[in-house]
Design a protein around this motif. Structure first.
Motif, PDB file in Angstrom:
ATOM      1  N   PRO A 139      38.459  48.311  39.057  1.00  0.00           N
ATOM      2  CA  PRO A 139      38.488  49.213  40.217  1.00  0.00           C
ATOM      3  C   PRO A 139      37.871  50.584  39.922  1.00  0.00           C
ATOM      4  N   ALA A 140      38.125  51.126  38.735  1.00  0.00           N
ATOM      5  CA  ALA A 140      37.541  52.433  38.392  1.00  0.00           C
ATOM      6  C   ALA A 140      36.035  52.300  38.165  1.00  0.00           C
ATOM      7  N   MET A 141      35.631  51.207  37.519  1.00  0.00           N
ATOM      8  CA  MET A 141      34.182  50.986  37.309  1.00  0.00           C
ATOM      9  C   MET A 141      33.483  50.901  38.661  1.00  0.00           C
ATOM     10  N   HIS A 142      34.123  50.160  39.574  1.00  0.00           N
ATOM     11  CA  HIS A 142      33.518  49.937  40.883  1.00  0.00           C
ATOM     12  C   HIS A 142      33.377  51.259  41.634  1.00  0.00           C
ATOM     13  N   LEU A 159      38.818  49.195  48.529  1.00  0.00           N
ATOM     14  CA  LEU A 159      40.247  48.926  48.707  1.00  0.00           C
ATOM     15  C   LEU A 159      40.606  47.557  48.136  1.00  0.00           C
ATOM     16  N   TYR A 160      39.738  46.586  48.413  1.00  0.00           N
ATOM     17  CA  TYR A 160      39.958  45.222  47.931  1.00  0.00           C
ATOM     18  C   TYR A 160      40.081  45.215  46.409  1.00  0.00           C
ATOM     19  N   GLU A 161      39.142  45.902  45.743  1.00  0.00           N
ATOM     20  CA  GLU A 161      39.155  45.886  44.279  1.00  0.00           C
ATOM     21  C   GLU A 161      40.452  46.475  43.721  1.00  0.00           C
ATOM     22  N   LYS A 162      41.016  47.439  44.428  1.00  0.00           N
ATOM     23  CA  LYS A 162      42.251  48.061  43.937  1.00  0.00           C
ATOM     24  C   LYS A 162      43.461  47.142  44.135  1.00  0.00           C
TER      25      LYS A 162
END
Ligand code: FAD
Length: 503
Positions: A381-384, A451-454
């Motif tokens: 999530p942070a990378m994204h 949001l999805y990635e988180k």
């Protein structure tokens, strides 16, 4: 309607998939019930994207890479249904999933391989489901065969909605949390809601399971301790979708929103009937507790990490193209590109280690080594978010002024041709790239992806807590620290012995 039998066609085509969505499913969006999701403008882009994936597995040039011979029928079936028995099987499965993910730039989270892999993992661990009764173990095995032979697309919904976060699911007001309300010789009846089911309107069936990390393992939760699969056209079941992502006109205007809005829906059951054959756990806290040991987590993470890699590679591709179009080789541009390179190579390495260091699983299968995949879940999530920021920094004002195809073809076209062109790229081509950069980093599509990635794999804080509590390497590292301290006296004595004694 999809068949309940296990005699299917094996790997299906895009046309087969599209035809399978034309049933009596109750899909609601913007206050209206949709007659046919394959024709509705809010769904058809994503329907076609999934259909294209099914077509890939039927491409004669790719067939051997995408399918394997079914152990029951001998027909080619999708490789994501494989019960892997070696690191090489995991690599093969990843290669298949990566082919699908590259086709969508990693931008669809719930392509069918995600749940294929997870149900396959459950089936490999069928004995765990038998903890709640022998038939449930048999049911999960035959369900795996059913979806494999019919090549069904599944969604799943693990989370119960909560009105009052201070209360457990069985204490929530309004009887709105999904639970068993009745049982008969033929099956069970369920009522209440489950949230969220991504791909719900575009799937053939939904898998309902308790959320492993969240489920209260207490007797009061018994009516909620249920796992089953339901066809999307189950009477008494409806989906209420969020508004679709804004996209209009030519695909080049909104290249991601228009093609890949996989949709998120709340699923409501109203006394919906589920036959016993499709029930995998029923009113058994013990079964929930036991089934949590199923290796579906690491197997699912193998798919999602493959997607993360494809997605980061796609974002890196956009970023390099932006730099090329601008002829920018400024140091700060190169530093940002090198960050993306580090993300891609880190993801690739973690995925590979998970395969090479796989561990024995149930029934002679192997399970990807979980720790590197947990790192992907934790760090992606942070990378994204950073990758989106880099696209914004590289695209800057060019991204907001990119006109639509309609503008280019209007009376203003010649003027746009001049001011939107790059040094050595025509305006229309540059505009396509800028619209893609916009859709990937600034649009509603980009916000939903972020949001999805988180959250797609649950509450990130709870997951982090569990990861820290269960990290197997901690004890050895702790012991090494104590052993290091244990040598204080010995080191002191050695140093003292070497020092010249005072005269
Ligand atoms: C785009 C998207 C797609 C998804 N797709 C799927 C899917 O296909 N299938 C599926 O099963 N799930 C899906 N999920 C759902 C996902 O599993 C949940 O969003 C996730 O588990 C978090 O649950 P929640 O949304 O209810 O958030 P919550 O648990 O409500 O958390 C929201 C916030 O409240 C905080 N919080 C939690 N509990 C408390 C408390 N007691 N007191 C105070 N604060 C608290 C959390 O830390 C967080 O900051 C999806 C989610 C998203 C965003």
């Amino acid at each position: 309607m999809t068949s309940m039998t296990t005699t299917g066609t094996g790997a299906r085509s895009g046309a087969d998939y599209i035809a399978s969505l034309r049933d009596d499913r109750a899909v609601w969006i913007d206050g209206e019930r949709i007659k046919d999701v394959t024709k509705d403008h809010r769904f058809r882009g994503a329907v076609q994207s999934i259909a294209d994936l099914y077509d890939l597995q039927c491409d004669p040039a790719l067939r051997d890479r995408m399918t394997f011979a079914s152990p029951s029928s001998g027909k080619p079936v999708g490789l994501s249904f494989l019960l892997p028995r070696s690191a090489e099987d995991l690599r093969r499965r990843r290669d298949m999933m990566k082919t699908w993910m590259d086709a969508v730039g990693g931008m669809m989270g719930r392509t069918p391989d995600f749940l294929n892999v997870m149900v396959s993992a459950h089936a490999s661990a069928h004995e765990l489901f038998a903890a709640g009764g022998e038939r449930f173990g048999r049911n999960i095995t035959s369900y795996h065969e059913h979806i494999r032979e019919n090549d069904l697309a599944l969604t799943h919904s693990l989370v119960s909605p909560d009105i009052d976060k201070r209360k457990a699911m069985f204490e929530q007001p309004g009887e709105m949390v999904m639970r068993v309300v009745r049982e008969t010789d033929a099956g069970i009846h369920v009522s209440g809601a489950r949230s969220v089911a991504t791909l719900g309107p575009l799937a053939n069936e939904v898998l309902i399971m308790p959320a492993a990390a969240k489920f209260p393992l207490v007797e009061d939760a018994e009516a909620y301790a249920v796992g089953f699969a339901a066809r999307m056209d189950t009477p008494g079941m409806k989906m209420i979708c969020r508004p679709s992502l804004p996209a209009k006109g030519h695909f080049a205007n909104d290249p991601l929103s228009a093609r890949m809005d996989e949709m998120d829906a709340v699923i409501w059951f109203d006394n919906a009937f589920i036959p016993w054959e499709r029930v995998f756990m029923h009113r058994s806290i013990k079964a929930v507790e036991t089934a949590m040991k199923s290796p579906s987590g690491p197997h699912g993470s193998h798919q999602s990490a493959t997607r993360s890699l494809a997605k980061m590679e796609f974002l890196l591709g956009i970023a390099y193209n932006l730099a090329d179009v601008n002829h920018s080789r400024f140091p700060q541009v190169m530093v940002q590109l090198s960050e993306l390179v580090a993300f891609v190579e880190t993801l690739r390495a973690l995925l590979r280690v998970a395969e090479v260091d796989c561990v024995p699983g149930p029934g002679g299968t192997v399970v990807p080594y979980e720790q590197p995949l947990n790192v992907v879940r934790a760090q992606y999530p942070a990378m994204h978010a950073r990758a989106l920021e880099i696209l914004q920094l590289l695209g800057a004002g060019n991204v907001v002024v990119a006109p639509s195809v309609e503008d280019l073809r209007s009376a203003s076209g010649p003027a746009i041709e001049r001011y939107c062109a790059g040094a050595d790229i025509p305006a229309e081509r540059k505009m396509q790239l800028m619209r893609l950069a916009w859709d990937a980093s600034c649009s509603s599509f980009a916000g939903r992806q972020n949001l999805y990635e988180k959250f797609f794999s649950g509450d990130p804080w709870r997951n982090a807590q569990i990861r820290a509590e269960r990290y197997p390497g901690a004890r050895e590292a702790q012991a090494r620290v104590w052993a290091f301290l244990d040598r204080n006296e010995e080191w002191q004595a050695r140093i003292n012995a070497d020092l010249p004694t005072a005269a």
